[in-house]
Enzyme design. Sequence first.
Site, PDB file in Angstrom:
ATOM      1  N   LYS A  51       1.025  -1.065   0.066  1.00 20.52           N
ATOM      2  CA  LYS A  51      -0.060  -0.136   0.004  1.00 20.52           C
ATOM      3  C   LYS A  51       1.028   1.333  -0.174  1.00 20.52           C
ATOM      4  CE  LYS A  51      -3.583   2.519   0.792  1.00 20.52           C
ATOM      5  NZ  LYS A  51      -4.640   2.976  -0.385  1.00 20.52           N
ATOM      6  N   CYS A 134      -2.243   9.978  -5.921  1.00 20.22           N
ATOM      7  CA  CYS A 134      -3.540   9.547  -5.258  1.00 20.22           C
ATOM      8  C   CYS A 134      -4.745  10.742  -5.413  1.00 20.22           C
ATOM      9  CB  CYS A 134      -3.100   9.549  -3.649  1.00 20.22           C
ATOM     10  SG  CYS A 134      -4.693   9.395  -2.704  1.00 20.22           S
TER      11      CYS A 134
HETATM   12  C1  DHB Z   1      -5.530   6.155  -2.434  1.00 18.97           C
HETATM   13  C2  DHB Z   1      -6.228   5.755  -3.763  1.00 18.97           C
HETATM   14  C3  DHB Z   1      -5.180   5.978  -4.751  1.00 18.97           C
HETATM   15  O1  DHB Z   1      -5.540   5.905  -6.075  1.00 18.97           O
HETATM   16  C4  DHB Z   1      -3.743   6.184  -4.529  1.00 18.97           C
HETATM   17  O2  DHB Z   1      -3.122   6.220  -5.528  1.00 18.97           O
HETATM   18  C5  DHB Z   1      -3.203   6.199  -3.242  1.00 18.97           C
HETATM   19  C6  DHB Z   1      -4.193   6.110  -2.362  1.00 18.97           C
HETATM   20  C7  DHB Z   1      -6.224   5.961  -1.300  1.00 18.97           C
HETATM   21  O3  DHB Z   1      -7.403   6.567  -1.197  1.00 18.97           O
HETATM   22  O4  DHB Z   1      -5.966   5.210  -0.228  1.00 18.97           O
END
Ligand code: DHB
Length: 315
Positions: A51, A134
């Site tokens: 993540k 994001c």
């Molecule tokens: C999240 C969503 C994304 O597309 C990303 O690149 C990073 C984080 C999120 O909402 O956690």
Amino acid sequence: MTLAHDTVDLSCTIAGVRFPLCLMNASGALCVTREELEALGRSRTGAIVTKSMTLEARTGNPEPRYYPFAGGSINSMGLPNLGYRAYAELIPALKTFRKPVIASVAGLCEDDFPEIARTIARAGPDLVEVNLSCPNIAGKPQIGYDFEASERLIRRVRAVVDCPLGVKLPPYFDPAHHAAMAEVLKRAPVDFLSLINSVGNALVIDPDRESVVIKPKGGFGGLGGPGIKPVALANVRAFWKAFDGRIPIIGVGGVVSGTDAFEHLLAGASAVQIGTALVEEGLKVFDRIAGELQAVLKKKGYPSATAVVGRLKEL
Ligand code: DHB
């Protein structure tokens, strides 16, 4: 008896790092906790992608924040993650699964990125993927849509990371923007590209309830799944051409079947990441799509996934 030439080689090499399978999770999909990351390690995935990590641990946005629908999924997770120190401690254990570990680095401001990248790189991931895209933090525009900020940030991260470094970009919808970002990446080089992040700030409506389907940002969120595949393929193709095929690309967006993965390879991806389909189907998605890709390539007479990369015909 299975002879070697009966099977198609689905491995790939990106920036000098060998992947046993050219399929892996997309950052965000089942990769937040230690348990999820170790389960990825035990699965068929060709790599373990974390993540996107921030300086401090985050619980993320209020729920509901992920919603699957017929065309794919919409999410506004808000970067829930353990914080970079926890991932730095986890990386040695993740490396025992004998497949590449990709650390996804995010940040809430520009200074966060080099600070996180320095420490996480020392923990020994095989590659670092810097998330410039994001869409889900209120008041924080996607960095990848600001070409000057992107260049500054890539230079600062490059200076503190020794392993192969890539960027995860948002989708672009105009050739001028593909060209502008390609110029940035020629001045501030990276070793690979991950294309694309979710299509940001989409809105899914439930007509029965006359309501948005996720809570954060008034229902706006990042779109993933089958509906975004043509956008993903266009971005893979545009950057493949901008670099004359000389930069490895990881294709992301709308991969649900072996044929979808094959299309990404044709467009110029060396490997593909799987997001929505992984969340919806679970870890067995890697076995299924690997089997389907194997069958597609065998039927078409390709000896390997690598042999397909970029071979899209134009009319
Ligand atoms: C999240 C969503 C994304 O597309 C990303 O690149 C990073 C984080 C999120 O909402 O956690």
